[in-house]
Structure formats: C-alpha cells, structure tokens
Design a protein around this motif. Structure first.
Motif, PDB file in Angstrom:
ATOM      1  N   THR A 186      -9.914   7.917 -20.318  1.00 32.37           N
ATOM      2  CA  THR A 186     -10.642   6.947 -20.749  1.00 32.37           C
ATOM      3  C   THR A 186     -10.138   5.500 -20.032  1.00 32.37           C
ATOM      4  OG1 THR A 186     -10.707   8.115 -23.045  1.00 32.37           O
ATOM      5  CG2 THR A 186     -11.494   5.797 -22.921  1.00 32.37           C
ATOM      6  N   ARG A 187      -8.900   5.340 -20.000  1.00 35.34           N
ATOM      7  CA  ARG A 187      -8.638   3.852 -19.728  1.00 35.34           C
ATOM      8  C   ARG A 187      -8.834   3.693 -18.246  1.00 35.34           C
ATOM      9  NH1 ARG A 187      -4.550   1.890 -16.703  1.00 35.34           N
ATOM     10  NH2 ARG A 187      -3.788   3.911 -16.353  1.00 35.34           N
ATOM     11  N   LEU A 188      -8.727   4.890 -17.653  1.00 35.45           N
ATOM     12  CA  LEU A 188      -9.045   4.884 -15.843  1.00 35.45           C
ATOM     13  C   LEU A 188     -10.456   4.655 -15.462  1.00 35.45           C
ATOM     14  CD1 LEU A 188      -8.104   5.503 -12.996  1.00 35.45           C
ATOM     15  CD2 LEU A 188      -8.293   7.887 -13.418  1.00 35.45           C
ATOM     16  N   THR A 189     -11.301   5.508 -16.289  1.00 37.05           N
ATOM     17  CA  THR A 189     -12.589   5.519 -16.170  1.00 37.05           C
ATOM     18  C   THR A 189     -13.073   3.977 -16.716  1.00 37.05           C
ATOM     19  OG1 THR A 189     -13.209   6.572 -18.159  1.00 37.05           O
ATOM     20  CG2 THR A 189     -13.171   7.744 -16.055  1.00 37.05           C
ATOM     21  N   ARG A 201     -15.093   0.692  -5.724  1.00 36.24           N
ATOM     22  CA  ARG A 201     -14.093   0.471  -6.891  1.00 36.24           C
ATOM     23  C   ARG A 201     -14.630   1.323  -8.197  1.00 36.24           C
ATOM     24  NH1 ARG A 201     -12.877  -5.654  -6.157  1.00 36.24           N
ATOM     25  NH2 ARG A 201     -15.295  -5.373  -6.169  1.00 36.24           N
ATOM     26  N   ARG A 202     -15.854   1.590  -8.104  1.00 38.86           N
ATOM     27  CA  ARG A 202     -16.221   2.328  -9.501  1.00 38.86           C
ATOM     28  C   ARG A 202     -16.339   3.684  -9.311  1.00 38.86           C
ATOM     29  NH1 ARG A 202     -19.517   0.093 -13.497  1.00 38.86           N
ATOM     30  NH2 ARG A 202     -20.447   1.826 -14.773  1.00 38.86           N
ATOM     31  N   ARG A 203     -15.580   4.262  -8.376  1.00 39.47           N
ATOM     32  CA  ARG A 203     -15.201   5.692  -8.240  1.00 39.47           C
ATOM     33  C   ARG A 203     -13.575   6.218  -8.836  1.00 39.47           C
ATOM     34  NH1 ARG A 203     -16.854   6.673  -1.941  1.00 39.47           N
ATOM     35  NH2 ARG A 203     -16.874   8.770  -2.505  1.00 39.47           N
ATOM     36  N   VAL A 218     -18.467   6.398 -11.740  1.00 40.65           N
ATOM     37  CA  VAL A 218     -18.456   6.444 -13.027  1.00 40.65           C
ATOM     38  C   VAL A 218     -20.076   5.818 -13.378  1.00 40.65           C
ATOM     39  CG1 VAL A 218     -17.774   5.265 -15.343  1.00 40.65           C
ATOM     40  CG2 VAL A 218     -16.115   5.591 -13.385  1.00 40.65           C
ATOM     41  N   ASP A 219     -20.878   6.763 -14.136  1.00 45.21           N
ATOM     42  CA  ASP A 219     -22.070   6.499 -14.587  1.00 45.21           C
ATOM     43  C   ASP A 219     -22.396   5.011 -14.946  1.00 45.21           C
ATOM     44  OD1 ASP A 219     -24.563   6.717 -16.700  1.00 45.21           O
ATOM     45  OD2 ASP A 219     -24.689   8.241 -15.244  1.00 45.21           O
ATOM     46  N   PRO A 220     -23.598   4.511 -14.577  1.00 43.08           N
ATOM     47  CA  PRO A 220     -23.778   3.070 -14.908  1.00 43.08           C
ATOM     48  C   PRO A 220     -23.913   2.897 -16.423  1.00 43.08           C
ATOM     49  CG  PRO A 220     -25.203   3.672 -12.985  1.00 43.08           C
ATOM     50  CD  PRO A 220     -24.405   5.049 -13.340  1.00 43.08           C
ATOM     51  N   ALA A 226     -14.986   0.603 -21.733  1.00 42.68           N
ATOM     52  CA  ALA A 226     -15.159   1.711 -22.761  1.00 42.68           C
ATOM     53  C   ALA A 226     -14.514   2.879 -22.325  1.00 42.68           C
ATOM     54  CB  ALA A 226     -16.855   1.626 -22.983  1.00 42.68           C
ATOM     55  N   GLY A 227     -14.922   3.364 -21.050  1.00 46.37           N
ATOM     56  CA  GLY A 227     -14.451   4.764 -20.490  1.00 46.37           C
ATOM     57  C   GLY A 227     -15.158   5.939 -20.943  1.00 46.37           C
TER      58      GLY A 227
END
Length: 772
Positions: A186-189, A201-203, A218-220, A226-227
């Motif tokens: 959750t923290r990573l995403t 960097r959103r990957r 990570v989905d928009p 929030a993660g």
C-alpha cells in the motif's frame, strides 16, 4: 481341443496382437543413461523466511521450469521426489555448467519503485549504485532506473490469473499479500500514485532473478499516498490467457525463495547410451538363441513350443514397458535381457513335473501328464515368482534413480513370464499333445522320456545328506574367505555411497595412467584417483569437484590426449551418499526379513530359517568376491544383489516345495531321505534354468562393455553361489533344525486326478476318459 485350451489360445492371440500393435506404433521412453544428457537431483533447503516443504518445493519447481525453458533444452523433465527434492532431466545436455548455474540460483522476487527512465550514463544492464537500485530493461526493451528493493517476494501470499468478462478488462493477475507485506505494498503504490498519470515513476517494477517481468502503472483512480490495499490488487493489460497464467506463476513461484542444492548430478554421453543399447541387443539375441537351443535340445517339440512362447514373452513385456510409459534405463535394459533367461523357469518346472507324471502313469496319455505337470508345478511357480516380485518391489521402493527402473522392469518381466508359461506355452503344448503323431513318437515330444540328467541320477542314487554338517562346514569356509576379503581388501564403495565425483573420458590418443595422474595433479587436482577403463578411456574419481573444476580437468586431459570427450559424469553429494548407503542397508535388512516371513508362512519355520541362512551366505560371498576382485559396489551392484536374493530364495522354494510334497506323502520316511529324493528330482530343473540364465549373463558380460560387465559379473557369481547354497546350505541347515524341532510332518494334500495312497484311481477330466 478342450474349452479351456480354446480360451487360453484366444487370450494368448489377443494379447499378442495388441502387443505387436503397440510395438509397431509406439516408441519407448529412454532414460538419460541411454539417450545421453544430464540428470540432477536438487535438495530444497530451509531459509530464514521459508520452510522447505511440499508446497514451497512445488513453487520452486515451477520457477526452475521457467528458467530451464529459457535454456532452450528440448523436452526437459522436472518432477518432485518426496517432500523436498526435485529431479531435473535435461536430454542432450553434455556440459551442465550453464544449467547448474541457472538452477542453483535462489529464486529472488522483488518489487521496486521506478525512479525514471534509464539514462545513457547507467545503460549497462543491471548496473547499481549505493544511492539507487539497478537499471534494468523493461518488458518492451527500454531501460528503467529502479529504487532499491522495497518489498520482498516472500510477502506474496497468492497470485492468480482471472478473466473478467463483465467489465471487459479481459485477463488480469490478482495479487494477495501477507499482512505486513500488504502494508508495504500500500505504501509503495501510494508513493507511486503521487506522480502524474503516464509518468514512468507511477510504475511499480516486479523483478524476478534480475529481470523485469512486469512494470504496471498504478491506476489513475488511486490517490497520492492512498495506495492499493492487499487482496484487491490487479495487474491489468492486454494479457492472453497463457501470459496471465505465466505471470501469476512467476510471481507466486518466485515469492517463496527456497534455496536448492545439487546433491546428485549424472551426465552420460550419447555414444555410451547407443553402445549400451547395441551391446544389450546383441547379448539378448545371442543369449536368447543359446537358451532356445538348450530348451529345444532338452525338451524337443515341447521345448520348441516353449521357445515360441518365450519370443511372445519378449514382445509382450516390451509392449507393456512402452504402454505403461516406463522409462527404460541401462539397468532396466539389463533387467529386461536377464528376464528373458529367467522366463524359461516356469516352463522347465512344468516339463520336469510332466516327465515325472508320464513315467508314473504307464497307461496315461501325454495330455493327462501335461495337465498334471501344470497343476503340480503351480505351487512352486507361484512361490518362486512371488519371492522375485518381493525383490523387485524392494528395488522400486528403496532404490533410487536407475535402480527403480530395474525394479519396474523386473516386476513386469516376472508377471509376463507367468502369463507366457501358464497361458501361451500351455495352449501351444496342449494343442500339440492332442496330435496322434506327437503321442505315438515318444522321442519327438520331449516329455515321454525322463531326460539324461534324471536318468543318470536315478542310476547312481547318491546319498547327499548323510552328514549335513559337512556341507555346512564347506559353506562356512566359503563365507570365511569372503569375510576375509571384506576385512583385508575392503569394499570399494562407489561414489553413490560415499559422495564425490566420478568422470570418464575418452581421449583421441591413448594416455597412460601415470601421465594422466601427473597432468591432473598439475591442473590442481592432487587427490584424484585415475584408472584406465579401456585403450583410450580414463576414469577420474575425486572427493570434491565442481563443474568449473571438471571443465579445467577435461581441458588438461584434452591437451595431453589430443582431445577428450566426456563419456560419463556422476556427482553425488555427501548427504545423499550417506542416505543411499543407509537405504541400501535398509533394503538388505528388509529383504531378509520379508523373505523370512513369507517362507515361514508358506512353509515351515525350519525351512524359512534355512533359506534365509543360505540367502545371507550368498550375500556375503558376493560382496566378498567383489572385494577380492577390487570391483566397485554401487547402485547397479545393489540391483544385482537384490536380484540374487530373489533368485536364491527362488531356488530354495523349488527344493522345499518338493520336500514338503514328498514328506506329506511319506510321513514315516526320515526327512533326510525325503530331502535327498527332493533334491535329485529338482536337479534337472535347477541345471536347465541356471544354464538358461547364465547364457544371457555371459553374453552381457562379454558384449555389454564396462557399463554392464560388473552387473553381469555380480549376477553370474550370485546365480552360481545361489544354486549351490539352495541345495548344499539350505537343505542341510533345515535338516539340522528339524532334528531339534518337534513339529509333525506336513499334512498330506490330496489333489483330484492324483492316485491316492491306497492306489485307487480317479478319472482325470483332461484325459478324455482314460483311466489313471
């Protein structure tokens, strides 16, 4: 022709036709020792985060399967053995260094934040600095700068491929994490979601063994910090069903990093396997031809019919091996050839009993004698084959690798040989027995005359057991010589039992042993044992030698010998060597105990103890003979030893079965006289069966090359010693035990169609109304 004969003939024809069809349309599965290649046994080890159990071993196996597929090996085979071992078979792989390197790496799965696209400065694949993680190519070939590992694959609880038809997203991979790892995910995403949509960097990069297997965005809809919660994470994309399953398998399999250790490695060159097949084929043809000539000479027409049944036995047993998908190994091939020689045993037992019945029934017919021969030989046939099946079962359950294959081959051979003798041979001989020509010409059928061995023994009537202790003293002297060899010369345990590495090379030009030793020592292997196995073949044995060391050793020999080709390579880890040695002792102990229990249940305890005593006598002499000869004691020797145990008990069963029958009909006759008669009556069977097996084994020893010579030698010694001990050790031992036993003689069993003690006659249903 009776109805029973018709049924047997139809059944035999049907089985034979099916077997011929299988033989012509299916190919056998050859083991790596026959087709060439590398076989490895891997031992899973506990790690700090995972225990090597069945589940983790299965996951490791799937990861290894993906790795081996990347090597481009044709038709690799990976199977789990027990709780924590994996067997890897790589056909045609002669240099296992690359495979061992790929296999030996611990499965490492990790999740990384993407810091951005790779720059020209850090384009080297896998480059890494202290401040950042590696720079790796993504799935499309571009470069990604990754942050250090932020989540280990050990945190993945499950990964499954799913298809969502309602949302129209197609195939996706769902991830589920363990509790603590879920918070890290959750923290990573959440950190990745703080970057704009479409930004590298959103990957989040999923890396397995240093390769990016997926780097999803990570989905928009996910907000910054929030993660994604654990259990509801999905990796979506344009996945096909196979791609989604493969990705889930990689993530799940790599999630539990269980280290593996190579505890066994065998490499066989294709030329050795081809030579072994050719040698075994020649030995089978020559040995079977010699056996066929012997049986035809002794039993005339009925012997020739038994040879036809023997040929049918070869076709049916081969078809059974192919149809059941049994992997045919070198010991298994030798077992198949050996079983041809032993398959005549049931026919010989029946024909010898038929000769006795014909001589006793002066007014009887050939068919009645033959029917009585099959009926009266059934007990000995069943008991002798069951004891061999016990030995085959022990080979399968307590042996390893090729020894298991020998056990399977031997068991199939025993079962098919009984069908061959009791169905095919019986149908053929009963059809022949109905012919007037065969009945009128006594010299043609082979049953109406007693045979030269029986005639010679009846004329002399030797009394063998007036002093049974003398025979036991001779046996004790033989055992003493064998034990002396074991203590003085020592037993040369093969690398299977001691651990280490044994490599055989074939050089382009001959290299003498001393030159080879100096060359190998100069290469840094001072403790290696070097022997010659042929004109230009060298065998090198050392306690510890890795694949790089083996390559250096081969290069040194190639320089000296003008080229060196690896013929065979066996590496056994010390822990596995201890285990195999322990299992070998357990196998011998269980074999002795099981045979004792079976014989005690089927016969008398005195017969059982005497038979097992003869069995131990044979085992000690065979081991002692190999000690005196300086031959290696390895897994192939163990297969031969357990086969000798079955053969030895087989011979004892035949003798004691006759003792029991004669004693039950003559309860007041001294047991020594009964035993003497029983031995004299069974000598023709023992001689004819033993010679049939020896023809095959001598052919294997002469034509089989080094790979089969020791196996054949062990069986030749074992059969000779076993034949002696079943008469001159087991019987005298039983006589001495009977003197101290107060048990009454065995009860008389009356069989229909046999003459009673009072001489009354009954009608034999197979005699077409003739009186007996």
């Amino acid at each position: 022709m009776t109805r029973a004969t018709t049924v047997r003939a139809v059944l035999a024809a049907a089985v034979l036709l099916v077997s011929v069809f299988i033989t012509l349309t299916m190919s056998p599965r050859l083991g790596l020792d026959l087709q060439g290649g590398t076989r490895m046994v891997l031992q899973a080890k506990d790690s700090g985060t995972a225990k090597a159990d069945r589940e983790s071993t299965d996951r490791t196996l799937e990861v290894l399967r993906q790795r081996i597929d990347s090597l481009g090996v044709a038709e690799p085979a990976l199977t789990r053995s027990g709780e924590d071992r994996i067997i890897v078979e790589l056909p045609d792989v002669q240099d296992p260094r690359q495979a061992a390197e790929v296999i030996g790496r611990t499965a490492q799965l990790s999740f990384h934040a993407v810091q951005g696209p790779g720059t020209e400065k850090t384009k080297d694949e896998g480059s890494e600095t202290a401040e950042s993680g590696p720079t790796l190519p993504d799935e499309q070939g571009g470069l990604l700068d990754l942050a250090p590992v932020q989540l280990s694959g050990a945190g993945v609880k499950d990964a499954t491929a799913e298809f969502d038809a309602q949302q129209g997203t197609g195939w996706s991979v769902s991830l589920d994490f363990h509790k603590d790892a879920g918070r890290e995910w959750t923290r990573l995403t959440g950190d990745a979601a703080c970057n704009p949509a479409g930004d590298e960097r959103r990957r989040v990069a999923i890396v397995l063994d240093g390769q990016v297997i997926s780097s999803p965005q990570v989905d928009p809809s996910v907000g910054c910090k929030a993660g994604l919660p654990s259990g509801s994470t999905q990796i979506t994309g344009s996945f096909s069903a196979d791609e989604a399953r493969d990705l889930a398998l990689l993530i799940k399999g790599g999630a539990l990093p269980v280290p593996v250790e190579i505890v066994e490695q065998r490499t066989v060159g294709p030329t050795l396997g081809a030579a072994a097949i050719d040698a075994s084929a020649r030995a089978a043809l020559i040995g079977a031809a010699a056996t066929a000539l012997l049986i035809t000479f002794v039993y005339r027409l009925f012997g020739a019919l038994a040879v036809l049944a023997l040929a049918a036995y070869g076709v049916i047993s081969y078809a059974a091996l192919v149809a059941l998908g049994v992997t045919l190994t070198l010991p298994g091939l030798a077992g198949f050839v050996l079983a041809i020689g032993m398959a005549v045993d049931a026919n010989v037992l029946v024909f010898e009993r038929a000769r006795e019945e014909y001589a006793a029934r002066r007014n009887g017919t050939l068919r009645s004698a033959l029917t009585a021969g099959f009926r009266n030989a059934w007990s000995a046939v069943a008991d002798s084959n069951i004891t061999t099946l016990i030995a085959a079962g022990l080979l399968f359950f307590l042996g390893s690798g090729p020894v298991k294959g020998f056990g399977v081959t031997l068991a199939i051979g025993v079962l098919v040989s009984m069908f061959s003798a009791l169905v095919i041979a019986r149908a053929l001989t009963e059809l022949a027995a109905g012919s007037r020509f065969v009945n009128d010409y006594r010299g043609v059928n082979g049953i109406a005359r007693p045979g030269r061995v029986r005639t010679w023994l009846n004329a002399r009537d030797p009394q063998l057991f007036r002093a049974p202790r003398r025979w036991l003293m001779v046996s004790a002297a033989l055992v003493l010589v064998a034990v002396t060899g074991i203590l003085v010369r020592g037993v040369d345990l093969g690398v299977e039992f001691t651990g280490g590495r044994l490599v055989e090379y074939s050089t382009s030009r001959p290299v003498d042993v001393e030159t080879a030793r100096d060359t190998i020592a100069a290469a840094g292997f001072t403790d290696a044992e070097v022997t010659t196995t042929g004109e230009s073949d060298l065998s090198v044995r050392t306690g510890k030698l890795d694949n790089d060391g083996e390559h250096a050793l081969r290069s040194a020999l190639a320089e000296e010998g003008g080229g060196a080709t690896k013929v065979r390579d066996e590496l056994i880890g010390p822990s596995l060597g201890d285990e195999l040695r322990r299992n070998a002792l357990i196998a011998l102990g269980v074999a002795v105990f099981v045979q004792l229990v079976y014989l005690a249940a089927r016969f008398r305890w005195t017969f059982a103890v005497a038979s097992v005593g003869a069995l131990v006598h044979d085992v000690l002499i065979l081991i002692g003979a190999f000690a005196w000869l300086g031959r290696p004691v390895d897994g192939i020797f163990l297969a031969a030893l357990l086969t000798v145990i079955g053969y030895s008990v087989n011979d004892s069963v035949v003798v004691f079965d006759r003792v029991r029958e004669l004693w039950a009909g003559n309860r007041r006759t001294p047991v020594a006289d009964v035993a003497n008669r029983a031995v004299l009556q069974t000598v023709p069977r023992t001689v004819n069966t033993g010679m049939g097996a020896l023809f095959i084994l001598v052919a294997l020893a002469v034509l089989g090359g080094d790979s089969l010579a020791d196996f054949a030698l062990a069986l030749i010694i074992g059969i000779c010693v076993g034949t002696y001990s079943s008469v001159m050790t087991a019987v005298p031992g039983a006589l001495l035990l009977e003197r101290s036993s107060k048990a009454p003689p065995p009860a008389r069993k009356r069989a229909p169609g046999r003459r009673t003690a009072a001489g009354r006659a009954r009608r034999d249903p197979a005699d077409n109304g003739a009186r007996v």
